[in-house]
Design an enzyme around this catalytic site. Sequence first.
Site, mmCIF file in Angstrom:
data_model
loop_
_atom_site.group_PDB
_atom_site.id
_atom_site.type_symbol
_atom_site.label_atom_id
_atom_site.label_comp_id
_atom_site.label_asym_id
_atom_site.label_seq_id
_atom_site.Cartn_x
_atom_site.Cartn_y
_atom_site.Cartn_z
ATOM 1 N N HIS A 289 -4.595 2.092 -0.785
ATOM 2 C CA HIS A 289 -5.459 1.016 -0.275
ATOM 3 C C HIS A 289 -6.551 0.725 -1.295
ATOM 4 O O HIS A 289 -7.443 1.536 -1.504
ATOM 5 C CB HIS A 289 -6.066 1.457 1.055
ATOM 6 C CG HIS A 289 -6.698 0.346 1.824
ATOM 7 N ND1 HIS A 289 -7.101 -0.842 1.246
ATOM 8 C CD2 HIS A 289 -7.001 0.225 3.149
ATOM 9 C CE1 HIS A 289 -7.617 -1.627 2.164
ATOM 10 N NE2 HIS A 289 -7.563 -0.997 3.333
ATOM 11 N N LYS B 281 0.812 -1.225 0.000
ATOM 12 C CA LYS B 281 0.000 0.000 0.000
ATOM 13 C C LYS B 281 0.841 1.270 0.000
ATOM 14 O O LYS B 281 0.338 2.348 -0.309
ATOM 15 C CB LYS B 281 -0.949 0.010 1.192
ATOM 16 C CG LYS B 281 -2.062 -1.039 1.137
ATOM 17 C CD LYS B 281 -2.967 -0.943 2.344
ATOM 18 C CE LYS B 281 -4.059 -2.004 2.318
ATOM 19 N NZ LYS B 281 -3.536 -3.363 2.594
#
Length: 419
Positions: free
Chosen positions: A346, A341
């Site tokens: 995300h 990430k």
Amino acid sequence: MSRPVVPLNRVVVTGMGAITPVGNSVKEFWNNLKDGVSGIGRVTRFDPSQFTSQIVGEVKGFDVTKYMEKKEARRMDLVQQYAVVSAQEAFDNSGLSSDSLEPERAGVVVGSGIGGIETFEKQHAILLSQGPGRVSPFFIPMMIIDLCAGLISMRFNLKGPNYATVSACASGAHAVADGFKIIQRGEAEVMITGGSEATITPTALAGFCSARALSTRNDEPHKASRPFDKERDGFVMGEGAGILILESLEHAQRRGAKISAEVVGVGQTADAYHITAPAPGGEGAISAMRLALQDARLGPDSVDYVNSHGTSTELNDANETQAIKAVFGERAKQIPVNSTKSMIGHLLGAAGSVELVATIKSVEEGILHPTVNYEFPDPDCDLDYVPNQMRKAEVDVAISNSFGFGGHNICVAVRRFVP
């Protein structure tokens, strides 16, 4: 009278596909991860000036017409386009064909956290401005989450198990887990699994902004996603899809398939604690990792690498660090732990499967991608996070963690394939 023990099928990965903020194929995605390339930037699809967070991980240069006719594409939400195109890449890479598939023995499980929100926003605006008669007849199929799996099954004529998993940021990993168990039990020989998400819309961004979950480092987008760093201030929303082809070992060997890795265990738990915050001390994450290793018949000493959930939020990163320490004890500080990430943001319902693609590439190539933007150590996050530069490492066994709003926890264990 005891039941006879039925041996479980071994399950292997034979194909992968990816659409991400750093590349629209597995090769491009992986090469950019290794080089520490960030896909985070200012929102380009709408004016974000009124939003507290104005940065996202957008997919770039995606041309769906390379894979389908415009008419077909117009009847799909972007989340479905990402899923279908990633599935096509995975299918092509696997070497599967209609001749090597028995339709009733092949299925699809693809998850999403939110589904066709772009379609929902557009059609709701039409309803308000033009009336109910102008709402598209494709509105419902384009919006509902299960159509990612449905469209993939239609594309490849797969008539086995077919459904969606919806568990927020754990959705994609849960889909892989279900596909794994379906093959392990002998209910199918081939499963297309993973997750897809396309939530970079005004409503979705506004919702996460109001929840104060997002980074507001708007002046330095590429530095905004900084998992485990002391200066982290929230996650960055991303989009894309990750799809994996799972097969029984027998089926894969029968057709001479190239095997990338073996899925060996999954652990699934719930925090039963809070709608967004993780349970204190990482209780649910601890159980998920332990269950995955138990399912794989592996001990903690066998794990060489952890692909973390690593969201760049204060609570998640500290709790996941605590959980890893609880599972691996003194050895925790010797195990490399990175966060995909940090470069792609995300991907919500697609995060788990996209990160599993990265995990499997690490197993295949013996390379760990960096956690970028790690600049200021946090005493609450004191593990080896592979900071800022990729690293060569022998990876025989790896685990990938995914945790979702609602207290969903899942860990998937994979290992280098040994015949």
